[in-house]
Design an enzyme around this catalytic site. Structure first.
Site, short mmCIF file in Angstrom:
data_model
loop_
_atom_site.label_atom_id
_atom_site.label_comp_id
_atom_site.label_asym_id
_atom_site.label_seq_id
_atom_site.Cartn_x
_atom_site.Cartn_y
_atom_site.Cartn_z
N LYS A 93 43.40 38.90 30.50
CA LYS A 93 42.37 39.90 30.15
C LYS A 93 42.14 40.79 31.35
O LYS A 93 41.89 40.32 32.45
CB LYS A 93 41.06 39.19 29.77
CG LYS A 93 39.99 40.13 29.27
CD LYS A 93 40.22 40.46 27.82
CE LYS A 93 39.34 41.61 27.35
NZ LYS A 93 39.85 42.93 27.77
N GLN A 114 40.89 40.00 39.07
CA GLN A 114 40.44 39.80 37.69
C GLN A 114 40.46 38.32 37.32
O GLN A 114 39.62 37.85 36.56
CB GLN A 114 41.35 40.59 36.75
CG GLN A 114 40.77 40.79 35.36
CD GLN A 114 39.74 41.90 35.32
OE1 GLN A 114 39.94 42.96 35.88
NE2 GLN A 114 38.63 41.65 34.66
N LYS A 117 37.28 36.90 38.76
CA LYS A 117 36.15 37.54 38.10
C LYS A 117 35.95 36.97 36.70
O LYS A 117 34.83 36.62 36.30
CB LYS A 117 36.40 39.05 38.02
CG LYS A 117 35.29 39.84 37.34
CD LYS A 117 35.70 41.27 37.03
CE LYS A 117 36.16 42.02 38.24
NZ LYS A 117 36.45 43.45 37.95
N LYS A 129 46.15 42.79 34.55
CA LYS A 129 45.80 44.19 34.77
C LYS A 129 47.03 45.03 34.46
O LYS A 129 48.17 44.56 34.53
CB LYS A 129 45.37 44.42 36.21
CG LYS A 129 44.44 45.61 36.39
CD LYS A 129 43.02 45.30 35.91
CE LYS A 129 42.09 46.48 36.15
NZ LYS A 129 40.70 46.17 35.80
N GLY A 168 39.99 49.21 29.03
CA GLY A 168 40.04 50.44 29.81
C GLY A 168 39.76 50.19 31.28
O GLY A 168 39.32 49.12 31.68
N ASP A 169 40.02 51.19 32.09
CA ASP A 169 39.70 51.17 33.52
C ASP A 169 39.65 52.64 33.93
O ASP A 169 39.44 53.51 33.07
CB ASP A 169 40.77 50.39 34.30
CG ASP A 169 40.36 50.06 35.73
OD1 ASP A 169 39.58 49.11 35.91
OD2 ASP A 169 40.80 50.76 36.67
N THR A 213 29.56 47.40 32.48
CA THR A 213 29.88 47.19 33.89
C THR A 213 28.74 47.67 34.78
O THR A 213 28.31 46.97 35.71
CB THR A 213 31.19 47.90 34.28
OG1 THR A 213 32.23 47.51 33.37
CG2 THR A 213 31.60 47.53 35.69
N ASN A 244 31.98 56.14 34.29
CA ASN A 244 31.30 55.22 33.39
C ASN A 244 30.46 54.18 34.13
O ASN A 244 29.29 53.94 33.81
CB ASN A 244 32.35 54.52 32.52
CG ASN A 244 31.75 53.79 31.35
OD1 ASN A 244 31.16 54.42 30.49
ND2 ASN A 244 31.88 52.48 31.33
N SER A 381 33.69 42.62 27.17
CA SER A 381 34.96 42.67 26.45
C SER A 381 35.23 41.33 25.76
O SER A 381 35.73 41.29 24.64
CB SER A 381 36.10 42.98 27.43
OG SER A 381 36.16 44.36 27.71
#
Length: 449
Positions: A93, A114, A117, A129, A168-169, A213, A244, A381
């Site tokens: 993820k 990630q 996290k 990622k 998204g990123d 976020t 964002n 997410s």
């Protein structure tokens, strides 16, 4: 600077040799390994069976060509990436980033971060990622669509709701997710809502995902401040970025009584001593896709714009770097400390250099690392995946409530772990150890794979 336990130094040396020319990944690996000396001293079994070496090595790295045709009928070529780093806790993820700076080293560093996290959220998700060196800025909607479709023609082979779930990123918002989801649906002839997160509400997205976020960062800082018997009320807050994460961190900070005095984009920053007009920032960035410099003319009440300046020169109580990696260096940190900052939280992924982090910690500044403070996006997410799996759609309040619970849980886990390992108040060590232990325990249970 922190030092690495002598048992772990050979691991870092191997990582740096095996991944030559990838400084961001080296930086991320060093930061985690610096925290693990206390763990392997107390629990030697974590250094058995090359467990730490395996955690530092991605399970899979995918690099592919992305050809597409621009509006002038010229063929363009970009490079696509997906690093599936660790699936011990669940399907990979992590987001997809479209930016000219993207390379395999940056994607690897992001996937490594990630992994920990995602572990901190307590949700059943692994770490990954992806991205491309494609730049959506200045491209028409049709060009972005053609690129996203070409990107997904290859990526679709490697993802699935039980395999790998991108989101998204930087450079990838609702527009890009929509184009990629549409092509995935066409290629696979099924409506697999759980294969991508960050979707629009009309086709399986989650309420509060866009805000998650930024909101999560503010929730984490509120918990940090509470440990010191204070809160956001009346505090001057500076936020780098105006995308964002930054926008919704500002929104939640304002609801907690903080005062936003500055924000930025890649061209410079605005300073508004009366308090940044967030609605105007949203209009410029989310509707017009413009530059933050437009704020001054539209605001018209004494706000100033500093081109190419450092936003960290602005005196503040709380600093939230929410733009990109390594944006806040040693000299910036010195300035913030001199100006009386009391808390810094990473809304972006690794926006503070190791030297800056060391300065904050040495000065006794509250510091929240990105793997903890910006975990709200991936947590929501995972909540989107949960809704997709049950064919359900939650209210904004329910989703935000779960997000708040998760972020408080992450804070408490980091805080308590740091205390348990003899480093009270060290959120970096607490986050690294808490995330590592959860991943490592799962890997040990599964054997050497």
């Amino acid at each position: 600077m922190n030092t690495i336990d002598e048992k772990l130094q050979p691991i870092l040396s191997t990582v740096m040799h095996r991944n030559a020319g990838e400084p961001e990944f080296h930086q991320a690996a060093r930061e985690v390994l610096e925290s693990l000396g206390r763990v392997v001293q107390r629990n030697p079994h974590y250094s058995d069976e090359a467990l730490i070496e395996r955690i530092c090595e991605p399970e899979r790295q995918i690099i592919f060509r992305v050809p597409w045709i621009d509006d002038n009928n010229n063929v363009q070529i970009n490079r696509g990436f997906r690093v599936q780093f660790n699936s011990a806790l669940g399907p990979y993820k992590g987001g997809i980033r479209f930016h000219p700076s993207v390379n395999v080293g940056i994607i690897k560093f992001l996937g490594f971060e990630q992994t920990f996290k995602n572990a901190l959220t307590g949700m059943p998700i692994g770490g990954g990622k992806g991205g491309s060196d494609f730049d959506p800025k200045g491209k028409s909607d049709r060009e972005v669509m053609r690129f996203c479709q070409s990107f997904m023609i290859e990526l679709n082979r490697h993802i699935g709701h039980d395999v790998d779930v991108p989101a998204g990123d930087i450079g990838v918002g609702a527009r890009e997710i929509g184009y990629m989801f549409g092509m995935y649906k066409r290629l696979n002839n099924r409506f697999d809502a759980g294969v991508l997160t960050g979707k629009g509400l009309s086709y399986g997205g989650s309420r509060a995902r866009k805000e998650a976020t930024g909101y999560g960062t503010a929730f984490f800082v509120r918990s940090m401040l509470a440990q010191k018997g204070t809160d956001f009320e009346g505090k001057r807050v500076v936020v780098s970025g105006s995308g964002n994460v930054a926008i919704y961190a500002m929104e939640k900070v304002l609801s907690f009584g903080g005062k936003i005095v500055a924000c930025s984009d890649s061209g410079g920053y605005i300073l508004d001593e009366k308090g940044v007009d967030l609605d105007l920032v949203k209009q410029i960035k989310e509707v017009r896709r413009g530059r933050i410099s437009e704020y001054v003319a539209l605001r018209g009440n004494g706000a100033t714009y500093v081109k190419d300046g450092s936003i960290w020169d602005v005196p503040c109580d709380i600093a939230l770097p929410c733009a990109t990696q390594n944006e806040l260096g040693k000299d910036h940190a010195k300035k913030l400390v001199e100006n009386g900052v009391i808390a810094v939280a990473e809304g972006a992924n690794m926006p503070c250099t190791p030297e800056a982090v060391h300065l904050f910690q040495k000065a006794g500044i509250l510091f929240a690392p990105g793997k903890a403070a910006n975990a709200g996006g991936v947590a929501t997410s995972a909540l989107e995946m949960q809704q997709n799996a049950s064919r359900d759609s939650w209210s904004f309040a329910k989703t935000e409530g779960r997000l708040e619970e998760i972020m408080i849980g992450i804070h408490d886990s980091c805080f308590q772990t740091a205390e348990e390992y003899g480093a009270p108040g060290d959120y970096v060590l607490g986050a690294n150890i808490a995330g590592f232990v959860r991943v490592a325990d799962a890997m040990r249970a599964m054997g050497v794979i």
